[in-house]
Design an enzyme around this catalytic site. Sequence first.
Site, PDB file in Angstrom:
ATOM      1  N   ASP A  46      -1.318  -1.291  -5.952  1.00  0.00           N
ATOM      2  CA  ASP A  46      -2.331  -0.922  -6.631  1.00  0.00           C
ATOM      3  C   ASP A  46      -2.833  -1.924  -7.201  1.00  0.00           C
ATOM      4  O   ASP A  46      -1.674  -1.981  -8.535  1.00  0.00           O
ATOM      5  CB  ASP A  46      -2.598   0.217  -7.258  1.00  0.00           C
ATOM      6  N   GLY A  47      -3.735  -1.527  -8.393  1.00  0.00           N
ATOM      7  CA  GLY A  47      -4.174  -1.787  -9.465  1.00  0.00           C
ATOM      8  C   GLY A  47      -4.993  -2.855  -9.921  1.00  0.00           C
ATOM      9  O   GLY A  47      -4.874  -3.398 -10.927  1.00  0.00           O
ATOM     10  N   ASN A  48      -5.461  -3.594  -9.083  1.00  0.00           N
ATOM     11  CA  ASN A  48      -6.158  -4.872  -8.828  1.00  0.00           C
ATOM     12  C   ASN A  48      -6.857  -4.944  -9.792  1.00  0.00           C
ATOM     13  O   ASN A  48      -7.563  -5.929 -10.502  1.00  0.00           O
ATOM     14  CB  ASN A  48      -6.520  -5.918  -7.458  1.00  0.00           C
ATOM     15  N   ARG A  76      -8.581  -2.784 -12.021  1.00  0.00           N
ATOM     16  CA  ARG A  76      -7.513  -2.320 -13.375  1.00  0.00           C
ATOM     17  C   ARG A  76      -7.679  -3.478 -13.844  1.00  0.00           C
ATOM     18  O   ARG A  76      -7.582  -3.811 -15.457  1.00  0.00           O
ATOM     19  CB  ARG A  76      -6.975  -1.835 -13.694  1.00  0.00           C
ATOM     20  N   HIS A  95      -8.367  -9.091  -7.247  1.00  0.00           N
ATOM     21  CA  HIS A  95      -7.927  -8.930  -5.839  1.00  0.00           C
ATOM     22  C   HIS A  95      -7.250 -10.536  -5.841  1.00  0.00           C
ATOM     23  O   HIS A  95      -6.331 -11.272  -5.021  1.00  0.00           O
ATOM     24  CB  HIS A  95      -8.730  -8.782  -5.118  1.00  0.00           C
ATOM     25  N   SER A 135      -6.994   0.611   3.005  1.00  0.00           N
ATOM     26  CA  SER A 135      -7.198   2.018   3.514  1.00  0.00           C
ATOM     27  C   SER A 135      -8.228   1.990   4.609  1.00  0.00           C
ATOM     28  O   SER A 135      -9.500   1.833   3.926  1.00  0.00           O
ATOM     29  CB  SER A 135      -6.519   2.820   2.582  1.00  0.00           C
ATOM     30  N   ARG A 187     -16.238   1.588  -1.025  1.00  0.00           N
ATOM     31  CA  ARG A 187     -16.096   0.337  -2.136  1.00  0.00           C
ATOM     32  C   ARG A 187     -17.595  -0.532  -1.574  1.00  0.00           C
ATOM     33  O   ARG A 187     -18.021  -0.311  -0.846  1.00  0.00           O
ATOM     34  CB  ARG A 187     -14.663  -0.507  -2.070  1.00  0.00           C
ATOM     35  N   LEU A 218      12.295 -11.362   8.883  1.00  0.00           N
ATOM     36  CA  LEU A 218      11.613 -10.470   8.439  1.00  0.00           C
ATOM     37  C   LEU A 218      10.143  -9.967   8.693  1.00  0.00           C
ATOM     38  O   LEU A 218       9.487 -10.914   8.998  1.00  0.00           O
ATOM     39  CB  LEU A 218      10.541 -10.660   6.858  1.00  0.00           C
ATOM     40  N   ARG A 266       4.806   1.854  -5.344  1.00  0.00           N
ATOM     41  CA  ARG A 266       3.430   2.319  -5.813  1.00  0.00           C
ATOM     42  C   ARG A 266       3.263   1.292  -7.293  1.00  0.00           C
ATOM     43  O   ARG A 266       3.364   2.063  -8.301  1.00  0.00           O
ATOM     44  CB  ARG A 266       2.951   3.474  -6.041  1.00  0.00           C
ATOM     45  N   ARG A 323       0.884   8.869  -6.242  1.00  0.00           N
ATOM     46  CA  ARG A 323       0.214   9.671  -4.738  1.00  0.00           C
ATOM     47  C   ARG A 323       0.339   8.829  -4.264  1.00  0.00           C
ATOM     48  O   ARG A 323       0.032   7.097  -4.368  1.00  0.00           O
ATOM     49  CB  ARG A 323      -1.817  10.636  -5.452  1.00  0.00           C
ATOM     50  N   GLU A 340      12.481   7.454  -0.483  1.00  0.00           N
ATOM     51  CA  GLU A 340      12.788   6.648  -1.992  1.00  0.00           C
ATOM     52  C   GLU A 340      10.926   6.583  -2.629  1.00  0.00           C
ATOM     53  O   GLU A 340      11.061   5.589  -2.022  1.00  0.00           O
ATOM     54  CB  GLU A 340      14.384   6.377  -2.954  1.00  0.00           C
TER      55      GLU A 340
END
Length: 241
Positions: free
Chosen positions: A21-23, A25, A38, A66, A72, A132, A189, A195, A208
Amino acid sequence: MENYNLLDKDLMPKHVGIIMDGNGRWAKKRGLARSFGHKEGMKRVIDIVEASVELDIKSLTLYAFSTENWKRPEEEVSGIMNLLVIFINNELSRLVNNNVKLNVMGDISRLPDLSRNSVEKALLKTSKNTGLILNIALNYGGQTEIVRAAKAIAEEYKEGKLDLDKLDEDSFADYLYTKGQFMPDLIIRPSGELRISNFMLYQIAYSEFYFADVLWPDFSKDEYVKAILGFQKRDRRYGGV
Ligand code: IPE
Ligand code: IPE
Ligand code: MG
């Protein structure tokens, strides 16, 4: 090199989930369009996948889009969908060489053809890999995932293929997109939001949480090490003493 030597090799999380998150901003702070955020965020995806391989993490789950993100502007949505194609075009051979196995969480049938085809190609090309597991959550919602599992269970029950007495917390998890994987030990996050935004609701029962103030495009390998270091200091009691 990164500060990997600070980490305790015996206390590594087996499964890390990241809400990238935060691209927006990040771009706004620079007077740029959200799409630049992005694009920069995609570079961190490459870094963090690489670090996860280097650190021998078993599963990495990246929340990329999501079920709510369709709200958007159409231009932003198509930009993200195009970045997905670019990411796969540029990175697929490296993912294959690094023994990364791609897994998609979410209903990709709603994705534009080009994006869906790229994802399907990547799934196929990495399907035999044993390193992985890279779960990409695309058109993913945690509630939808649980409802989907419930429906699959009801269907099997109706067909007489499922003994309800055998259904428990562990066997329920076999109906989730993370089937066969460890539950997430650590959820990260960035961006300062506190959240969960509909991410892995079933799987996070005993995860955690690590919230970073940096925005995702600034989430370097060193930030990743910091998050894992934080995790390694936690006392996980699982309800015990
Ligand atoms: C990226 O960050 C997450 C995606 C949904 C792709 P955002 O686009 O949510 O960035 P902010 O939260 O607006 O800063
Ligand atoms: C969560 O971020 C979804 C992804 C990172 C893909 P959002 O930016 O969509 O979440 P909210 O709107 O802050 O809850
Ligand atoms: Mg956001």
